[in-house]
Design a protein around this motif. Structure first.
Motif, mmCIF file in Angstrom:
data_model
loop_
_atom_site.group_PDB
_atom_site.id
_atom_site.type_symbol
_atom_site.label_atom_id
_atom_site.label_comp_id
_atom_site.label_asym_id
_atom_site.label_seq_id
_atom_site.Cartn_x
_atom_site.Cartn_y
_atom_site.Cartn_z
ATOM 1 N N GLY A 22 0.813 -1.205 0.000
ATOM 2 C CA GLY A 22 0.000 0.000 0.000
ATOM 3 C C GLY A 22 0.851 1.260 0.000
ATOM 4 N N PHE A 23 1.940 1.228 0.741
ATOM 5 C CA PHE A 23 2.881 2.339 0.821
ATOM 6 C C PHE A 23 3.432 2.694 -0.554
ATOM 7 C CE2 PHE A 23 7.468 3.235 1.020
ATOM 8 C CZ PHE A 23 7.557 4.312 1.891
ATOM 9 N N GLU A 24 3.908 1.695 -1.294
ATOM 10 C CA GLU A 24 4.502 1.969 -2.602
ATOM 11 C C GLU A 24 3.470 2.500 -3.594
ATOM 12 O OE1 GLU A 24 7.478 2.279 -3.057
ATOM 13 O OE2 GLU A 24 8.530 0.995 -1.639
ATOM 14 N N ILE A 25 2.271 1.936 -3.567
ATOM 15 C CA ILE A 25 1.240 2.411 -4.494
ATOM 16 C C ILE A 25 0.885 3.863 -4.203
ATOM 17 C CG2 ILE A 25 -1.157 2.113 -5.234
ATOM 18 C CD1 ILE A 25 -0.800 -0.898 -4.699
ATOM 19 N N TYR A 29 1.280 7.332 -6.522
ATOM 20 C CA TYR A 29 0.112 8.107 -6.932
ATOM 21 C C TYR A 29 -0.018 9.465 -6.252
ATOM 22 C CZ TYR A 29 -2.435 4.918 -10.002
ATOM 23 O OH TYR A 29 -2.832 4.158 -11.076
ATOM 24 N N GLN A 30 0.775 9.746 -5.228
ATOM 25 C CA GLN A 30 0.508 10.949 -4.435
ATOM 26 C C GLN A 30 0.543 12.232 -5.264
ATOM 27 O OE1 GLN A 30 3.411 11.875 -1.375
ATOM 28 N NE2 GLN A 30 4.977 10.639 -2.370
ATOM 29 N N ASN A 31 1.454 12.345 -6.224
ATOM 30 C CA ASN A 31 1.505 13.546 -7.050
ATOM 31 C C ASN A 31 0.444 13.543 -8.136
ATOM 32 O OD1 ASN A 31 3.705 14.606 -5.616
ATOM 33 N ND2 ASN A 31 5.172 13.480 -6.868
ATOM 34 N N ILE A 32 0.172 12.382 -8.694
ATOM 35 C CA ILE A 32 -0.852 12.277 -9.736
ATOM 36 C C ILE A 32 -2.224 12.599 -9.167
ATOM 37 C CG2 ILE A 32 -2.018 10.642 -11.291
ATOM 38 C CD1 ILE A 32 0.659 9.270 -11.646
ATOM 39 N N TRP A 33 -2.492 12.122 -7.957
ATOM 40 C CA TRP A 33 -3.792 12.363 -7.324
ATOM 41 C C TRP A 33 -3.825 13.687 -6.555
ATOM 42 C CZ3 TRP A 33 -5.075 6.924 -4.859
ATOM 43 C CH2 TRP A 33 -5.530 6.075 -5.875
ATOM 44 N N ASN A 34 -2.677 14.350 -6.447
ATOM 45 C CA ASN A 34 -2.603 15.608 -5.708
ATOM 46 C C ASN A 34 -3.110 15.430 -4.281
ATOM 47 O OD1 ASN A 34 -2.038 18.372 -5.360
ATOM 48 N ND2 ASN A 34 -4.153 18.941 -5.810
ATOM 49 N N GLU A 260 -8.587 1.446 -5.816
ATOM 50 C CA GLU A 260 -9.627 1.860 -6.768
ATOM 51 C C GLU A 260 -10.783 2.528 -6.026
ATOM 52 O OE1 GLU A 260 -12.092 0.062 -10.596
ATOM 53 O OE2 GLU A 260 -10.861 -1.257 -9.360
ATOM 54 N N LEU A 261 -11.141 1.976 -4.873
ATOM 55 C CA LEU A 261 -12.184 2.587 -4.053
ATOM 56 C C LEU A 261 -11.713 3.932 -3.505
ATOM 57 C CD1 LEU A 261 -14.902 2.558 -2.647
ATOM 58 C CD2 LEU A 261 -13.907 1.116 -0.855
ATOM 59 N N LEU A 262 -10.441 4.019 -3.120
ATOM 60 C CA LEU A 262 -9.897 5.289 -2.645
ATOM 61 C C LEU A 262 -9.997 6.350 -3.731
ATOM 62 C CD1 LEU A 262 -8.371 7.032 -0.603
ATOM 63 C CD2 LEU A 262 -6.231 6.029 -1.456
ATOM 64 N N ALA A 263 -9.654 5.990 -4.962
ATOM 65 C CA ALA A 263 -9.769 6.939 -6.075
ATOM 66 C C ALA A 263 -11.203 7.419 -6.229
ATOM 67 C CB ALA A 263 -9.273 6.295 -7.365
ATOM 68 N N HIS A 264 -12.154 6.508 -6.086
ATOM 69 C CA HIS A 264 -13.571 6.873 -6.169
ATOM 70 C C HIS A 264 -13.938 7.875 -5.077
ATOM 71 C CE1 HIS A 264 -17.927 6.525 -6.423
ATOM 72 N NE2 HIS A 264 -17.950 6.180 -5.151
ATOM 73 N N LEU A 265 -13.458 7.634 -3.866
ATOM 74 C CA LEU A 265 -13.775 8.528 -2.759
ATOM 75 C C LEU A 265 -13.153 9.914 -2.937
ATOM 76 C CD1 LEU A 265 -13.292 6.054 0.227
ATOM 77 C CD2 LEU A 265 -15.466 6.957 -0.622
ATOM 78 N N ASN A 268 -14.250 12.787 -8.810
ATOM 79 C CA ASN A 268 -14.287 12.532 -10.246
ATOM 80 C C ASN A 268 -13.002 12.930 -10.963
ATOM 81 O OD1 ASN A 268 -16.918 11.570 -10.066
ATOM 82 N ND2 ASN A 268 -17.806 13.617 -10.374
ATOM 83 N N GLN A 269 -12.239 13.851 -10.397
ATOM 84 C CA GLN A 269 -11.019 14.310 -11.044
ATOM 85 C C GLN A 269 -9.825 13.404 -10.764
ATOM 86 O OE1 GLN A 269 -11.308 18.363 -9.337
ATOM 87 N NE2 GLN A 269 -11.319 19.113 -11.433
ATOM 88 N N VAL A 270 -10.053 12.353 -9.990
ATOM 89 C CA VAL A 270 -8.997 11.397 -9.651
ATOM 90 C C VAL A 270 -9.285 10.076 -10.350
ATOM 91 C CG1 VAL A 270 -8.066 9.991 -7.784
ATOM 92 C CG2 VAL A 270 -8.394 12.436 -7.444
ATOM 93 N N GLN A 271 -8.266 9.502 -10.969
ATOM 94 C CA GLN A 271 -8.450 8.271 -11.733
ATOM 95 C C GLN A 271 -7.457 7.213 -11.286
ATOM 96 O OE1 GLN A 271 -7.888 8.716 -15.933
ATOM 97 N NE2 GLN A 271 -8.634 6.683 -16.434
ATOM 98 N N TRP A 272 -7.962 5.992 -11.117
ATOM 99 C CA TRP A 272 -7.103 4.847 -10.833
ATOM 100 C C TRP A 272 -6.698 4.239 -12.159
ATOM 101 C CZ3 TRP A 272 -3.979 2.371 -7.769
ATOM 102 C CH2 TRP A 272 -3.725 1.001 -7.956
#
Length: 281
Positions: A22-25, A29-34, A260-265, A268-272
Motif C-alpha cells: 500500500g505504501f509503494e502504491i 500516486y501521491q503527485n498524480i492524485w494531488n 480503486e475505491l480510494l480513487a472513487h472517494l 471525479n477528477q482522480v483516476q485509478w
C-alpha cells in the motif's frame, strides 16, 4: 484549476508486508492524485491486541494463502517482496518495536527521511535482495520502486545454486538493466541493523545515531502509542489502513487492495490507472 489537495493518512508497520504494498502504491500516486500523503508509523501488535485479531501465522490456511498471495503480488505490483524464511520468528518473536520507534523518531525530527527509511526497513524484512548493475543506469532502487515513468517486465530465473533471481527490465525507452537476487534474512531489531537501514536510506550516520538514541524516550514512546491508538479509533484490526479525509468526511479502508475505491472517494477528477503507472512520455 486542478483538483483540491486531499489528506490521506497511511498507518503502517514494517512487519506488515501488505503495508509495504500500500505504501509503494500511494507513493506512486501521491503527485498524480494531488494528495497530501501523511505516513503514520504504527505498531501492529498493539492493534492486534486491541482488536482481538490474530497474526496470519497462527492460522495455517491463512498463512499459506498469504505466502502464495505475496508471490503473485510481487509480479503484479512490481515490488521485490519475498516471504521470510523464518516467518514465525520474524512475526511472533522478533517483532518491530525498535524499528517503529525509530521511524517515529524520524517522523518527529526529520520527516523528509521517513519514506526512504521505512522502505529500507521493509527491504530488510520482506525483500532480501541485493542490487547490482545500477551503475550503468544512473538511478537508485527507490526510482524503480516508485518512479512513475517506468513499467517493468519481471521474470523468475532459475540460477545455479537454487536461489531465486528476479530479472527486472524497464519497458520504457530507457532500458535500464537491474538484477535482484535473494539472500539471507536481515534483522531490524538490533541497533546496528537499524543504523544500516538508515545509511542505505541516505541518512547521515550522526543523525541516525542521534535518532536511535531517542527511541527509548517518553516523547517517542508516547507518539508511537498515540498513533497506534488513533488507528484503533479509526477501526483498525490490522495494517495497513488508509484514512481519507474528503469533504468533511473520514473514510477508513483496510488493506493494500482498496486503491480503486480510494480513487472513487477522492472524486471525479482522480483516476485509478494500474498499480504500476505507465510511462508518462
Amino acid at each position: 484549476m486542478g483538483p483540491l489537495t486531499r489528506t490521506v493518512e497511511l498507518f503502517y508497520d514494517v512487519l506488515s508486508p501488505y503495508s509495504w504494498l500500500g505504501f509503494e502504491i500511494l507513493c506512486r500516486y501521491q503527485n498524480i492524485w494531488n494528495i497530501n500523503l501523511q505516513l503514520r508509523p504504527s505498531l501492529i501488535t498493539g492493534i492486534m491486541k486491541d482488536s482481538g485479531n490474530k497474526p496470519p501465522g497462527l492460522l495455517p490456511r491463512k498463512g499459506l494463502y498469504m505466502a502464495n498471495d505475496l508471490k503473485l503480488l510481487r509480479h503484479h505490483l512490481q515490488i521485490p517482496i519475498h516471504f521470510p524464511k523464518d516467518f514465525l520468528s520474524v512475526m511472533l518473536e522478533k517483532g518491530s518495536l525498535s524499528a517503529m520507534r525509530f521511524l517515529t523518531a524520524v517522523n518527529l525530527e526529520h520527516p523528509e527521511m521517513l519514506e526512504k527509511a521505512s522502505r529500507e526497513l521493509w527491504m530488510r524484512v520482506w525483500s532480501r535482495v541485493s542490487v547490482g548493475l545500477w551503475e550503468s543506469s544512473g538511478r537508485t532502487l527507490d526510482d524503480f520502486l516508485t518512479f512513475p515513468r517506468h513499467v517493468f517486465r519481471v521474470m523468475i530465473l532459475p540460477p545455479p545454486g537454487g536461489s531465486t533471481v528476479l530479472s527486472v527490465t524497464p519497458l520504457s525507452p530507457h532500458r535500464l538493466p537491474a538484477v535482484f537476487s535473494s539472500s539471507q534474512n536481515e534483522d531490524i531489531t538490533e541497533p546496528q541493523s537499524i543504523l544500516a537501514a538508515a545509511e542505505k536510506a541516505g541518512m547521515p550516520a550522526e543523525q541516525a545515531q542521534g535518532l536511535l538514541e531517542k527511541i527509548a524516550t517518553p516523547k517517542v514512546k508516547n507518539q508511537l502509542k498515540e498513533t497506534t491508538e488513533a488507528a484503533c479509533r479509526y477501526g483498525a484490526f490490522g495494517l495497513p489502513i488508509t484514512v481519507a479525509h474528503v469533504d468533511g468526511q473520514t473514510h477508513m479502508l483496510f488493506g493494500s487492495d482498496r486503491m480503486e475505491l480510494l480513487a472513487h472517494l477522492l472524486g471525479n477528477q482522480v483516476q485509478w490507472l494500474t498499480p504500476v503507472i505507465p510511462a508518462l512520455w
